[in-house]
Scaffold this motif. Structure first.
Motif, PDB file in Angstrom:
ATOM      1  N   ARG A  37       8.751   4.425  23.121  1.00 25.07           N
ATOM      2  CA  ARG A  37       7.569   4.231  24.223  1.00 25.07           C
ATOM      3  C   ARG A  37       8.351   3.239  24.941  1.00 25.07           C
ATOM      4  NH1 ARG A  37       2.853   0.095  23.423  1.00 25.07           N
ATOM      5  NH2 ARG A  37       4.473  -1.371  22.334  1.00 25.07           N
ATOM      6  N   VAL A  38       8.110   3.741  26.023  1.00 18.33           N
ATOM      7  CA  VAL A  38       8.780   2.917  27.401  1.00 18.33           C
ATOM      8  C   VAL A  38       7.653   2.174  28.240  1.00 18.33           C
ATOM      9  CG1 VAL A  38      10.070   3.018  29.276  1.00 18.33           C
ATOM     10  CG2 VAL A  38      10.417   4.636  27.605  1.00 18.33           C
ATOM     11  N   LEU A  39       8.045   0.776  28.282  1.00 16.62           N
ATOM     12  CA  LEU A  39       7.456  -0.227  28.957  1.00 16.62           C
ATOM     13  C   LEU A  39       7.883  -0.719  30.131  1.00 16.62           C
ATOM     14  CD1 LEU A  39       5.759  -2.406  26.026  1.00 16.62           C
ATOM     15  CD2 LEU A  39       4.870  -0.120  26.929  1.00 16.62           C
ATOM     16  N   VAL A  40       7.494  -0.404  31.434  1.00 18.13           N
ATOM     17  CA  VAL A  40       8.068  -1.239  32.597  1.00 18.13           C
ATOM     18  C   VAL A  40       7.291  -2.744  32.853  1.00 18.13           C
ATOM     19  CG1 VAL A  40       8.450  -0.981  35.172  1.00 18.13           C
ATOM     20  CG2 VAL A  40       8.451   1.059  33.437  1.00 18.13           C
ATOM     21  N   CYS A  41       8.011  -3.603  32.724  1.00 13.51           N
ATOM     22  CA  CYS A  41       7.674  -4.974  32.774  1.00 13.51           C
ATOM     23  C   CYS A  41       8.145  -5.710  33.943  1.00 13.51           C
ATOM     24  CB  CYS A  41       7.835  -5.688  31.674  1.00 13.51           C
ATOM     25  SG  CYS A  41       7.561  -4.744  29.825  1.00 13.51           S
ATOM     26  N   GLY A  42       7.205  -6.484  34.569  1.00 14.68           N
ATOM     27  CA  GLY A  42       7.461  -7.516  35.653  1.00 14.68           C
ATOM     28  C   GLY A  42       6.796  -8.565  35.749  1.00 14.68           C
ATOM     29  N   GLU A  43       7.149  -9.501  36.564  1.00 14.64           N
ATOM     30  CA  GLU A  43       6.382 -10.910  36.645  1.00 14.64           C
ATOM     31  C   GLU A  43       4.952 -10.682  37.380  1.00 14.64           C
ATOM     32  OE1 GLU A  43       8.968 -14.628  37.439  1.00 14.64           O
ATOM     33  OE2 GLU A  43       9.971 -13.192  38.490  1.00 14.64           O
ATOM     34  N   SER A  44       4.968  -9.651  38.433  1.00 17.80           N
ATOM     35  CA  SER A  44       3.758  -9.318  38.886  1.00 17.80           C
ATOM     36  C   SER A  44       3.511  -7.934  38.831  1.00 17.80           C
ATOM     37  CB  SER A  44       3.803  -9.810  40.552  1.00 17.80           C
ATOM     38  OG  SER A  44       4.642  -9.054  40.920  1.00 17.80           O
ATOM     39  N   SER A  45       2.386  -7.538  39.231  1.00 16.45           N
ATOM     40  CA  SER A  45       1.822  -6.208  39.063  1.00 16.45           C
ATOM     41  C   SER A  45       2.503  -5.168  40.166  1.00 16.45           C
ATOM     42  CB  SER A  45       0.359  -6.044  38.934  1.00 16.45           C
ATOM     43  OG  SER A  45      -0.176  -6.304  40.378  1.00 16.45           O
ATOM     44  N   ARG A  46       3.051  -5.804  41.242  1.00 25.26           N
ATOM     45  CA  ARG A  46       3.729  -4.976  42.460  1.00 25.26           C
ATOM     46  C   ARG A  46       5.091  -5.678  42.419  1.00 25.26           C
ATOM     47  NH1 ARG A  46       1.875  -0.278  43.875  1.00 25.26           N
ATOM     48  NH2 ARG A  46       2.582  -0.556  45.939  1.00 25.26           N
ATOM     49  N   ILE A  47       6.273  -4.811  42.824  1.00 27.39           N
ATOM     50  CA  ILE A  47       7.432  -5.171  43.219  1.00 27.39           C
ATOM     51  C   ILE A  47       8.020  -4.365  44.016  1.00 27.39           C
ATOM     52  CG2 ILE A  47       7.695  -6.224  40.862  1.00 27.39           C
ATOM     53  CD1 ILE A  47       9.950  -3.910  40.399  1.00 27.39           C
ATOM     54  N   ARG A  48       8.868  -4.986  44.786  1.00 26.76           N
ATOM     55  CA  ARG A  48       9.784  -4.085  45.802  1.00 26.76           C
ATOM     56  C   ARG A  48      10.812  -3.612  45.140  1.00 26.76           C
ATOM     57  NH1 ARG A  48       9.579  -9.173  47.834  1.00 26.76           N
ATOM     58  NH2 ARG A  48      11.674  -9.461  47.629  1.00 26.76           N
ATOM     59  N   ALA A  49      11.130  -2.042  45.350  1.00 26.33           N
ATOM     60  CA  ALA A  49      12.220  -1.233  44.951  1.00 26.33           C
ATOM     61  C   ALA A  49      12.575  -0.413  45.787  1.00 26.33           C
ATOM     62  CB  ALA A  49      11.719  -0.552  43.677  1.00 26.33           C
ATOM     63  N   GLY A  50      13.889  -1.222  46.718  1.00 26.80           N
ATOM     64  CA  GLY A  50      14.308  -0.520  47.877  1.00 26.80           C
ATOM     65  C   GLY A  50      13.526  -0.191  48.783  1.00 26.80           C
TER      66      GLY A  50
END
Length: 319
Positions: A37-50
């Motif tokens: 099961r893959v979980l994408v985790c971050g400090e906030s719900s939106r991040i910059r990616a390129g």
């Protein structure tokens, strides 16, 4: 089912993030069941990616439940890693998660102290900066990945593929890892390290050894030596050996040895053939030599490997 948490920070390298998410999400066990099961985790719900932004459905606290935690590379190796991220990584590791980085993600891991006293690698273009900033870490600039048990680091972005397949094989065996590699249309194992990619001129298409490599894989049980391979490639042995290393990062014999061992792993997992029969089927002229070579590459004896990863009948005799 194991949980893989993928840490997405601002400035995450999209390719690295995609490798971790895509490879693990497609893995199936030998019974056809989803392995991760893959979980994408971050400090906030939106991040910059390129060139775009992404939504991260999970927060940092979800990483504490992970069996494997992947830290993709970031564009800015000088970014300040927050105390919350460091704490989450340390906590996950302390609770038994295997923590791994892709490319410049090693800078994030090293900032937590999790790499202190260990070997590690990162992209060749920033290894000097990494070594200067983290003197407690032993940097190996030439390898595709370094496995230190509970902490694994990989080199430039595509080396993340090599590392992911390695981790899948470590937990689920060579057959499952081979299937994952086939789905990704990628080689399961690449010999050599990233030194072969540093400022190296591209070889002309006419010099490709791909057909010969395919022939070798299809004829592993046959006696194969450098002289016969050079003749098949219409080259002198010296030219052939040099061209082979240029294209694979390994000598012909090293490449052949590892290919034979990888094939042996698959046979040990999926058939009831004895160890001696497997030895002969992959081209070793002596079972004793086979056992020694297998252990040097895999770290286990053939019998131990079969007991751990066999998908044949439980009553199958290993030796």
């Amino acid at each position: 089912m194991q949980t893989v948490a993928v840490l997405a920070l601002n400035g995450v390298v999209p390719f690295d993030l995609g490798i971790a998410c895509d490879i693990f999400s497609r893995v199936r066990t030998v019974d056809g069941v989803e392995a991760y099961r893959v979980l994408v985790c971050g400090e906030s719900s939106r991040i910059r990616a390129g060139h775009f932004g992404i939504h991260t459905p999970w927060r940092l606290d979800a990483m504490t439940d992970a069996d494997i935690l992947i830290v993709p590379g970031v564009e800015d190796v000088n970014m300040v890693v927050s105390s919350a991220v460091k704490k989450a990584l340390q906590l996950a590791s302390g609770q038994g998660a295997l923590v791994a980085s892709i490319c410049t993600g090693a800078f994030i891991l090293a900032s937590t102290g999790l790499l202190d006293g260990k070997r590690a690698t990162t992209h060749w273009a920033v290894v000097d900066e990494f070594a200067k900033r983290f003197p407690a870490v032993t940097v190996d600039p030439d390898v595709l990945f370094v496995d230190e048990g509970n902490v694994v680091t990989s080199a430039g972005s595509s080396a993340g593929l090599d590392m992911c397949f390695h981790l899948i094989g470590r937990f689920h065996g060579q057959a499952v890892a081979s299937h994952a590699a086939r789905l990704a249309v990628a080689p399961l194992v690449r010999d050599g390290g990233q030194a072969q990619f540093i400022q190296q001129a591209a070889l002309p298409a006419s010099s490709s050894l791909a057909p010969l490599l395919e022939w070798m894989l299809a004829n592993l049980e046959q006696p194969i030596d450098v002289t016969s391979l050079a003749k098949r490639a219409s080259m002198t042995p010296r030219t052939f050996a040099r061209r082979f290393r240029d294209q694979t990062g390994a000598t012909p014999i090293q490449w052949l040895l590892k290919s034979r061992v990888r094939r042996a792993q698959e046979l040990l997992e999926t058939t009831l053939a004895s160890v001696d029969q497997v030895s002969a089927a992959v081209g070793f002229d002596s079972p004793v030599t086979f056992r020694a070579r297998f252990r040097s590459v895999v770290g286990l004896t053939p019998s131990s490997y079969r007991r751990r990863f066999s998908t044949a009948l439980p009553s199958a005799k290993a030796e």
